[in-house]
Every structure is written in C-alpha cells, then in structure tokens.
Design a protein around this motif. Structure first.
Motif, PDB file in Angstrom:
ATOM      1  N   ASP A  17       0.863  -1.180   0.000  1.00 15.82           N
ATOM      2  CA  ASP A  17       0.000   0.000   0.000  1.00 15.82           C
ATOM      3  C   ASP A  17       0.903   1.234   0.000  1.00 15.82           C
ATOM      4  N   GLU A  19       0.318   4.340   0.520  1.00 14.34           N
ATOM      5  CA  GLU A  19       0.034   5.347   1.545  1.00 14.34           C
ATOM      6  C   GLU A  19       0.493   4.918   2.930  1.00 14.34           C
ATOM      7  N   THR A  20       0.352   3.623   3.237  1.00 15.62           N
ATOM      8  CA  THR A  20       0.669   3.154   4.586  1.00 15.62           C
ATOM      9  C   THR A  20       1.923   2.289   4.647  1.00 15.62           C
ATOM     10  N   ASN A  21       2.437   1.860   3.490  1.00 14.59           N
ATOM     11  CA  ASN A  21       3.567   0.929   3.408  1.00 14.59           C
ATOM     12  C   ASN A  21       3.259  -0.429   4.032  1.00 14.59           C
ATOM     13  N   VAL A  22       1.991  -0.753   4.195  1.00  8.36           N
ATOM     14  CA  VAL A  22       1.601  -2.065   4.701  1.00  8.36           C
ATOM     15  C   VAL A  22       1.748  -3.076   3.571  1.00  8.36           C
TER      16      VAL A  22
END
Length: 163
Positions: A17, A19-22
């Motif tokens: 992701d 935006e979240t780096n997940v």
C-alpha cells in the motif's frame, strides 16, 4: 507457560500500500536455508514462485525471472494457513536479478517487569537473557518451557521434552 516457534522462511510477492507501506502478500513460497526459488510471470499475467531447489549453503535466494522490476519480501511463517510476517523488503529487484539473504536470526528471552507479554521492545534491555538460540538451527517446531525455580527464584527457559 509454553512458547512455540515455527522455523519457516518464505519469499513473498507483495502488494505494498503506497500510503501506509503495509505489505499484503499476493503469493508466497516456503523456503529453507540453502534453497533458491524464482518469481515467474505466467502468460495470464499472474506471478508465481517456482518450487525451491538447492541453492547457496547458509543463504536463501530469490531470482526475479519476470521482465519487470518487482518488490520482493522475505518473511517468517508460523501458521501453514496464514501468510508470512514480513521481515525484509527488497524494493524494485530488476529483471534477471537475484537477492541472496544470509543472516543468523538470534532469539533471546528476557524476564523483566519493564515490558508486557507481546510488547515490542524499542530499546535495549540492560540484563542478561535467560536463553539465546540461533533460530535457523531450531527444529521446524520448537516448544520451550518457561519455569521458575522455587528455591532460588531464578527463571529458566529450556526445550520441552517430547515423547
């Protein structure tokens, strides 16, 4: 109290992701120290890992056999039905490039009132561990027994005896 560690590494083809780096695993391949696998892109556009084969002793290797840069992740998997937990992320591995990971994961157990069970330790602990082990040398499933000596008050962590 018992702690169970499953010694299973896996390479992951992720969706990250932005935006979240997940990291969300799309697919993964279990791999053992001394093995290598490749990420290939099928004609359908789906990326898959090949079955691991013998690789470099003391390391795990993943090759990018697609024609595009690919993000690849190395993780630990403790439940056969669940995706791996990421531990290392390799960004934009080029076409026909390989990533060799050679490391010795060391586990240490401490007894301290500073932390609660499951809490992440963000700074060092100023005491000696009650147990230390090279995680890659542990059996695929290792059960440890935690106990306290009633006479001395000392804590112990040792492999459980299985029959």
């Amino acid at each position: 109290m018992a702690a169970i560690y499953d010694n299973q590494l896996a390479f992951v083809y992720p969706r990250i992701d932005p935006e979240t780096n997940v990291i969300y695993p799309k697919t993964w391949q279990d791999i053992d120290i001394g093995q290598k696998t490749s990420l290939e892109k099928k004609s359908s556009g789906v990326c898959v890992f090949t079955t691991p084969v013998a690789g470099q002793q003391g390391a795990v290797v993943v090759e990018n056999k697609t024609k595009e840069n690919q993000d690849l992740v190395l993780g630990f998997r403790s439940d056969p039905g669940m995706p791996p937990t990421p531990i290392l992320c390799y960004d934009a591995v080029g076409p026909d490039a390989a990533v060799l990971t050679q490391f010795t994961p060391i586990a240490s157990a401490y007894v301290t009132p500073q932390y609660q069970q499951g809490q992440i330790m963000k700074k060092g602990v100023n005491l000696s561990p009650i147990w230390t082990a090279d995680m890659s040398a542990l059996k695929e499933t290792t059960v440890l027994m935690f106990s306290r000596d009633r006479v001395t008050g000392a804590f112990h962590l040792q492999p459980a005896v299985t029959v």
